[in-house]
Design an enzyme around this catalytic site. Structure first.
Site, PDB file in Angstrom:
ATOM      1  N   ALA A  53      69.439  30.344  29.597  1.00  0.00           N
ATOM      2  CA  ALA A  53      67.985  30.933  30.258  1.00  0.00           C
ATOM      3  C   ALA A  53      67.325  29.222  28.552  1.00  0.00           C
ATOM      4  O   ALA A  53      68.007  28.375  29.361  1.00  0.00           O
ATOM      5  CB  ALA A  53      66.460  31.822  29.714  1.00  0.00           C
ATOM      6  N   TYR A  54      66.651  29.391  27.937  1.00  0.00           N
ATOM      7  CA  TYR A  54      65.530  28.277  27.820  1.00  0.00           C
ATOM      8  C   TYR A  54      67.420  27.632  26.640  1.00  0.00           C
ATOM      9  O   TYR A  54      67.355  26.593  26.657  1.00  0.00           O
ATOM     10  CB  TYR A  54      64.671  29.227  26.547  1.00  0.00           C
ATOM     11  CG  TYR A  54      64.383  27.624  25.791  1.00  0.00           C
ATOM     12  CD1 TYR A  54      64.326  26.331  25.677  1.00  0.00           C
ATOM     13  CD2 TYR A  54      62.853  28.613  25.212  1.00  0.00           C
ATOM     14  CE1 TYR A  54      63.170  25.501  25.413  1.00  0.00           C
ATOM     15  CE2 TYR A  54      62.601  27.064  24.123  1.00  0.00           C
ATOM     16  CZ  TYR A  54      62.718  26.108  24.599  1.00  0.00           C
ATOM     17  OH  TYR A  54      62.149  24.860  23.645  1.00  0.00           O
ATOM     18  N   ASP A  73      62.594  37.433  37.095  1.00  0.00           N
ATOM     19  CA  ASP A  73      63.882  38.019  36.092  1.00  0.00           C
ATOM     20  C   ASP A  73      62.140  37.996  35.285  1.00  0.00           C
ATOM     21  O   ASP A  73      62.065  38.914  34.291  1.00  0.00           O
ATOM     22  CB  ASP A  73      64.192  36.469  35.558  1.00  0.00           C
ATOM     23  CG  ASP A  73      65.313  37.146  36.224  1.00  0.00           C
ATOM     24  OD1 ASP A  73      65.715  37.642  37.087  1.00  0.00           O
ATOM     25  OD2 ASP A  73      66.374  36.039  35.927  1.00  0.00           O
ATOM     26  N   GLY A  74      61.025  37.301  35.317  1.00  0.00           N
ATOM     27  CA  GLY A  74      60.031  37.496  33.930  1.00  0.00           C
ATOM     28  C   GLY A  74      59.415  38.717  34.195  1.00  0.00           C
ATOM     29  O   GLY A  74      58.978  39.292  33.154  1.00  0.00           O
ATOM     30  N   SER A 133      69.004  25.467  28.286  1.00  0.00           N
ATOM     31  CA  SER A 133      68.352  23.810  28.799  1.00  0.00           C
ATOM     32  C   SER A 133      68.489  23.321  27.813  1.00  0.00           C
ATOM     33  O   SER A 133      67.886  21.782  27.454  1.00  0.00           O
ATOM     34  CB  SER A 133      66.442  24.640  29.396  1.00  0.00           C
ATOM     35  OG  SER A 133      66.160  25.072  28.202  1.00  0.00           O
ATOM     36  N   ASN A 173      65.938  37.828  25.743  1.00  0.00           N
ATOM     37  CA  ASN A 173      66.228  36.919  25.411  1.00  0.00           C
ATOM     38  C   ASN A 173      65.998  35.879  24.712  1.00  0.00           C
ATOM     39  O   ASN A 173      67.856  35.408  24.092  1.00  0.00           O
ATOM     40  CB  ASN A 173      65.250  35.991  27.131  1.00  0.00           C
ATOM     41  CG  ASN A 173      65.989  36.153  28.570  1.00  0.00           C
ATOM     42  OD1 ASN A 173      66.759  36.797  28.635  1.00  0.00           O
ATOM     43  ND2 ASN A 173      64.637  35.201  29.668  1.00  0.00           N
ATOM     44  N   GLU A 174      65.333  35.405  24.007  1.00  0.00           N
ATOM     45  CA  GLU A 174      65.709  34.240  22.808  1.00  0.00           C
ATOM     46  C   GLU A 174      64.692  35.043  22.145  1.00  0.00           C
ATOM     47  O   GLU A 174      63.082  35.074  22.543  1.00  0.00           O
ATOM     48  CB  GLU A 174      65.920  33.584  22.957  1.00  0.00           C
ATOM     49  CG  GLU A 174      64.641  32.151  23.622  1.00  0.00           C
ATOM     50  CD  GLU A 174      64.494  32.594  25.620  1.00  0.00           C
ATOM     51  OE1 GLU A 174      63.284  32.972  25.991  1.00  0.00           O
ATOM     52  OE2 GLU A 174      65.368  32.558  25.978  1.00  0.00           O
TER      53      GLU A 174
END
Length: 254
Positions: A155-156, A43-44, A159, A113-114
């Site tokens: 993702a982040y 994914d990265g 968490s 993503n963010e």
């Protein structure tokens, strides 16, 4: 007729070997001539590919070597043209951030993503949050805060105990990271077109950095973030691994 394919691979030996196998079997064209990009890695690597190839406006089909990630399909060397032909297209709109630094400089970056703010020292961050020019939270004392897209919500954001967003929800998740005060504030869901401005209070005493995916800017004064639908990219997924269904399934994972 098969689509014209360009292959991109993570520098790992496994990914490079997979690329060599696929090129030998299907051939390839230059990236500027491709009708589809096939990204090999995790994914990265997919995020880096989306950033690097954004201006090409070519659909991207990812294959992960190992466990399937949210942005990837299973790796198989067989029947690639058929898989591409039946793949489902998923548009992803990035967030655009404009950062003002403590030294009065400015930087721009995109995030699929963010966008995440984090304290740089042992001192808690003190942040002011405004939406569309109106202050909604005068002071958030925390380790940081992030604004996540639906694709990035698993993702982040997850968490940090933020909500998982269905891909078609047309909202963003604003999530605090280890909030101290207000004690009961756990974030907000915002319309996709909301302009979010976060000011850093006491930026010298309480320095804060901001990261858009993997692009970091340190010692910031403020950041303004807004979704950019006009710069959306298209990801391709096998019907059995559609991104929208995987995001929904994640809400029932134990």
């Amino acid at each position: 007729m098969s689509a014209r394919i360009a292959f991109l691979a993570n520098p790992t030996a496994e990914a490079q070997q997979a690329r060599a196998t696929l090129v030998a079997r299907y051939g390839e064209v230059a990236q500027q001539q491709a009708e589809v990009l096939v990204a090999l890695g995790g994914d990265g690597f997919m995020l880096r590919t989306l950033h690097a190839m954004l201006d090409l406006q070519v659909p991207v089909y990812g294959m992960k070597l190992g466990k399937v990630g949210f942005l990837m399909n299973h790796f198989h060397a067989d029947d690639l043209p058929a898989r591409l032909a039946r793949a489902h297209a998923t548009p992803l709109a990035p967030l655009h951030m404009r950062v003002q630094t403590r030294e009065s400089g400015s930087e721009d970056a995109l995030a699929f993503n963010e966008v995440a703010l984090l304290r740089q020292t042992n001192q808690a961050a003190h942040l002011q949050i405004a939406l569309n020019g109106q202050v909604k939270l005068d002071e958030l004392i925390c380790d940081g805060a992030l604004l996540a897209t639906p694709a990035g919500s698993t993702a982040y954001n997850l968490s940090a105990h933020g909500p998982i967003l269905p891909l078609d929800a047309n909202v963003l998740a604003l999530t605090p990271i280890s909030p101290f005060r207000p004690r009961r504030w756990r974030g907000a869901l915002l319309p996709m077109d909301t302009e979010v401005r976060i000011e850093v209070r006491e930026p010298v005493l309480r320095p804060v950095s901001v990261t858009a995916d993997f692009h970091e800017v340190r010692d910031i004064r403020s950041v303004v973030v807004r979704a950019q639908s006009a710069r959306a990219v298209t990801l391709l997924f096998d019907p059995e691994h559609k991104l929208a269904e995987r995001i929904l399934d994640e809400q029932f994972a134990l």
